[in-house]
Design a protein around this motif. Structure first.
Motif, PDB file in Angstrom:
ATOM      1  N   TYR A   1       0.832  -1.196   0.000  1.00 31.35           N
ATOM      2  CA  TYR A   1       0.000   0.000   0.000  1.00 31.35           C
ATOM      3  C   TYR A   1       0.876   1.259   0.000  1.00 31.35           C
ATOM      4  CZ  TYR A   1      -3.112  -3.393   2.410  1.00 31.35           C
ATOM      5  OH  TYR A   1      -3.836  -4.495   2.783  1.00 31.35           O
TER       6      TYR A   1
ATOM      7  N   TYR B   1       0.311   5.280   1.206  1.00 29.13           N
ATOM      8  CA  TYR B   1      -0.523   6.268   1.860  1.00 29.13           C
ATOM      9  C   TYR B   1       0.142   7.633   1.790  1.00 29.13           C
ATOM     10  CZ  TYR B   1      -3.125   2.564   4.374  1.00 29.13           C
ATOM     11  OH  TYR B   1      -3.917   1.483   4.717  1.00 29.13           O
TER      12      TYR B   1
ATOM     13  N   GLN C   1      -3.106  14.732  10.274  1.00 26.14           N
ATOM     14  CA  GLN C   1      -4.219  14.023   9.638  1.00 26.14           C
ATOM     15  C   GLN C   1      -3.962  12.525   9.647  1.00 26.14           C
ATOM     16  OE1 GLN C   1      -5.304  15.530   5.784  1.00 26.14           O
ATOM     17  NE2 GLN C   1      -5.080  17.664   6.398  1.00 26.14           N
ATOM     18  N   ALA C   2      -5.011  11.779   9.424  1.00 19.61           N
ATOM     19  CA  ALA C   2      -4.875  10.335   9.279  1.00 19.61           C
ATOM     20  C   ALA C   2      -4.255  10.008   7.929  1.00 19.61           C
ATOM     21  CB  ALA C   2      -6.245   9.672   9.402  1.00 19.61           C
ATOM     22  N   PRO C   3      -3.608   8.871   7.805  1.00 17.66           N
ATOM     23  CA  PRO C   3      -3.107   8.451   6.497  1.00 17.66           C
ATOM     24  C   PRO C   3      -4.256   8.284   5.506  1.00 17.66           C
ATOM     25  CG  PRO C   3      -2.157   7.118   8.250  1.00 17.66           C
ATOM     26  CD  PRO C   3      -3.249   7.927   8.864  1.00 17.66           C
TER      27      PRO C   3
ATOM     28  N   LEU D   1      -5.207   6.535   1.896  1.00 18.00           N
ATOM     29  CA  LEU D   1      -4.768   5.515   0.950  1.00 18.00           C
ATOM     30  C   LEU D   1      -4.781   6.067  -0.472  1.00 18.00           C
ATOM     31  CD1 LEU D   1      -3.945   2.527   0.586  1.00 18.00           C
ATOM     32  CD2 LEU D   1      -6.379   2.019   0.238  1.00 18.00           C
TER      33      LEU D   1
ATOM     34  N   HIS E   1      -3.199   0.406  -3.799  1.00 20.90           N
ATOM     35  CA  HIS E   1      -2.552  -0.785  -3.280  1.00 20.90           C
ATOM     36  C   HIS E   1      -2.415  -1.828  -4.383  1.00 20.90           C
ATOM     37  CE1 HIS E   1      -6.709  -2.349  -2.751  1.00 20.90           C
ATOM     38  NE2 HIS E   1      -6.156  -3.538  -2.810  1.00 20.90           N
TER      39      HIS E   1
ATOM     40  N   GLU F   1      -7.300   4.220  -5.712  1.00 27.94           N
ATOM     41  CA  GLU F   1      -8.427   4.845  -5.053  1.00 27.94           C
ATOM     42  C   GLU F   1      -9.038   5.876  -6.013  1.00 27.94           C
ATOM     43  OE1 GLU F   1      -9.729   4.083  -1.814  1.00 27.94           O
ATOM     44  OE2 GLU F   1      -8.499   2.378  -2.477  1.00 27.94           O
TER      45      GLU F   1
ATOM     46  N   GLN G   1      -1.748  -4.619   8.772  1.00 31.25           N
ATOM     47  CA  GLN G   1      -0.815  -3.884   7.924  1.00 31.25           C
ATOM     48  C   GLN G   1       0.430  -3.512   8.720  1.00 31.25           C
ATOM     49  OE1 GLN G   1      -2.459  -0.661   5.611  1.00 31.25           O
ATOM     50  NE2 GLN G   1      -4.299  -1.826   5.073  1.00 31.25           N
TER      51      GLN G   1
ATOM     52  N   PHE H   1      -8.009  -2.198  14.920  1.00 30.00           N
ATOM     53  CA  PHE H   1      -6.592  -2.009  15.206  1.00 30.00           C
ATOM     54  C   PHE H   1      -6.393  -0.683  15.937  1.00 30.00           C
ATOM     55  CE2 PHE H   1      -5.336  -5.255  12.134  1.00 30.00           C
ATOM     56  CZ  PHE H   1      -6.389  -5.233  11.235  1.00 30.00           C
TER      57      PHE H   1
ATOM     58  N   PHE I   1      -3.925   6.181  16.447  1.00 28.68           N
ATOM     59  CA  PHE I   1      -4.938   6.003  15.418  1.00 28.68           C
ATOM     60  C   PHE I   1      -5.669   4.686  15.617  1.00 28.68           C
ATOM     61  CE2 PHE I   1      -4.158   9.527  12.635  1.00 28.68           C
ATOM     62  CZ  PHE I   1      -2.808   9.816  12.762  1.00 28.68           C
TER      63      PHE I   1
ATOM     64  N   LYS J   1      -8.838  -2.346   2.481  1.00 29.70           N
ATOM     65  CA  LYS J   1      -8.702  -0.941   2.828  1.00 29.70           C
ATOM     66  C   LYS J   1      -9.011  -0.726   4.302  1.00 29.70           C
ATOM     67  CE  LYS J   1     -10.404   3.590   1.366  1.00 29.70           C
ATOM     68  NZ  LYS J   1     -11.240   4.302   0.371  1.00 29.70           N
ATOM     69  N   TYR J   2      -8.141   0.035   4.973  1.00 30.69           N
ATOM     70  CA  TYR J   2      -8.412   0.465   6.338  1.00 30.69           C
ATOM     71  C   TYR J   2      -9.221   1.755   6.282  1.00 30.69           C
ATOM     72  CZ  TYR J   2      -4.831  -2.285   8.947  1.00 30.69           C
ATOM     73  OH  TYR J   2      -4.082  -3.263   9.559  1.00 30.69           O
TER      74      TYR J   2
ATOM     75  N   PHE K   1      -9.377   4.798   8.750  1.00 30.46           N
ATOM     76  CA  PHE K   1      -8.703   5.339   9.929  1.00 30.46           C
ATOM     77  C   PHE K   1      -9.584   6.374  10.625  1.00 30.46           C
ATOM     78  CE2 PHE K   1      -4.370   3.882  10.158  1.00 30.46           C
ATOM     79  CZ  PHE K   1      -4.069   3.453   8.882  1.00 30.46           C
ATOM     80  N   GLY K   2      -9.474   6.431  11.942  1.00 32.01           N
ATOM     81  CA  GLY K   2      -9.981   7.578  12.668  1.00 32.01           C
ATOM     82  C   GLY K   2      -9.050   8.760  12.458  1.00 32.01           C
ATOM     83  N   THR K   3      -9.465   9.907  12.926  1.00 34.89           N
ATOM     84  CA  THR K   3      -8.694  11.131  12.703  1.00 34.89           C
ATOM     85  C   THR K   3      -7.524  11.270  13.661  1.00 34.89           C
ATOM     86  OG1 THR K   3     -10.331  12.266  14.055  1.00 34.89           O
ATOM     87  CG2 THR K   3     -10.563  12.460  11.678  1.00 34.89           C
TER      88      THR K   3
END
Lengths: 113, 113
Positions: free
Chosen positions: A33, A35, A41-43, A45, A48, A57, A102, B34, B90, B100-101, B103-105
């Protein structure tokens, strides 16, 4: 130790100058993957690979491309970096259908001047 | 729509105090859950995961999390926080039908000496 390796850790490029980021893994995982993570911020995607099958995506810009020449390596190509592409780029791997955990590399911090 | 919510953007605790970081998910299917930790400028490190079975899972660095299906929650806990736990945390979720994950912020943890 089995791991995910990213090179370089820091990359500086100029606006519009193509850049390639590298990821390699010794885990022999099927899925790799890429990212993008911007500050606080969150990763997000980008795409992949499951083996050689590429999955993009829907909102990944065309400016971003990827190659996976073999199981161990995966590359992220940014064809014409803009200032908004400055971010941390994370590579991750997972084994496949039976295990969705992951494993992340340390990331490459991209600066665009 | 599938989503993961971390209600607390920032949390500050004193060293030695207990910690609970909240995570709520919205998924139609059975979730795989996770918790990852990210130190500044680093990649994501897995703390713990839940796939099935015992709803209280133990992770690394003294962390644990409890899956509560009735509350759609997967909160992370630690009985006594150390200064080295200061980082971003996270929560992430996926299901059997995707790689695909979501994610939270993220929750940024600050530890006071």
């Amino acid at each position: 130790d089995a791991m995910v390796i990213q090179n370089p850790r820091y990359q500086v490029t100029q606006f519009g100058k193509p850049v390639t980021l590298s990821c390699s893994q010794t885990l022999n995982h099927n899925v790799m993957y890429w990212y993008q993570q911007k500050s606080s911020q969150a990763p997000k995607l980008l795409f992949h690979y499951y083996d050689k099958d590429f999955n993009n995506e829907a909102d990944t810009p065309d400016n971003f491309q990827s190659r996976r020449p073999n199981t161990s390596f995966c590359f992220l190509d940014i064809r014409s970096p803009g200032l908004g592409d400055a971010a941390m780029y994370l590579c991750a791997t997972s084994r496949g259908p039976s295990n969705r955990e992951q494993f992340f590399g340390p990331g490459t911090r991209l600066t665009v001047l | 729509a599938q989503s993961v919510t971390q209600p607390d953007i920032h949390i500050t605790v004193s060293e030695g105090a207990s910690l609970e970081l909240r995570c709520n998910y919205s998924y139609g299917a059975t979730p795989y859950l996770f918790w990852y930790v990210q130190s500044p400028g680093q990649g994501l490190q897995l703390l713990l995961k839940y796939f099935s079975g015992d709803t209280l899972v133990q992770g690394i660095k003294g962390f644990e999390a409890e899956f509560k299906r009735s509350q759609s929650s997967f909160n992370l806990r630690k009985p006594s926080v150390h200064w080295s736990d200061a980082a971003e945390y996270f929560c992430a979720c996926t299901t059997s039908g995707t790689y695909k994950y979501i994610f939270g912020t993220g929750t940024r943890l600050k530890v006071l000496a």
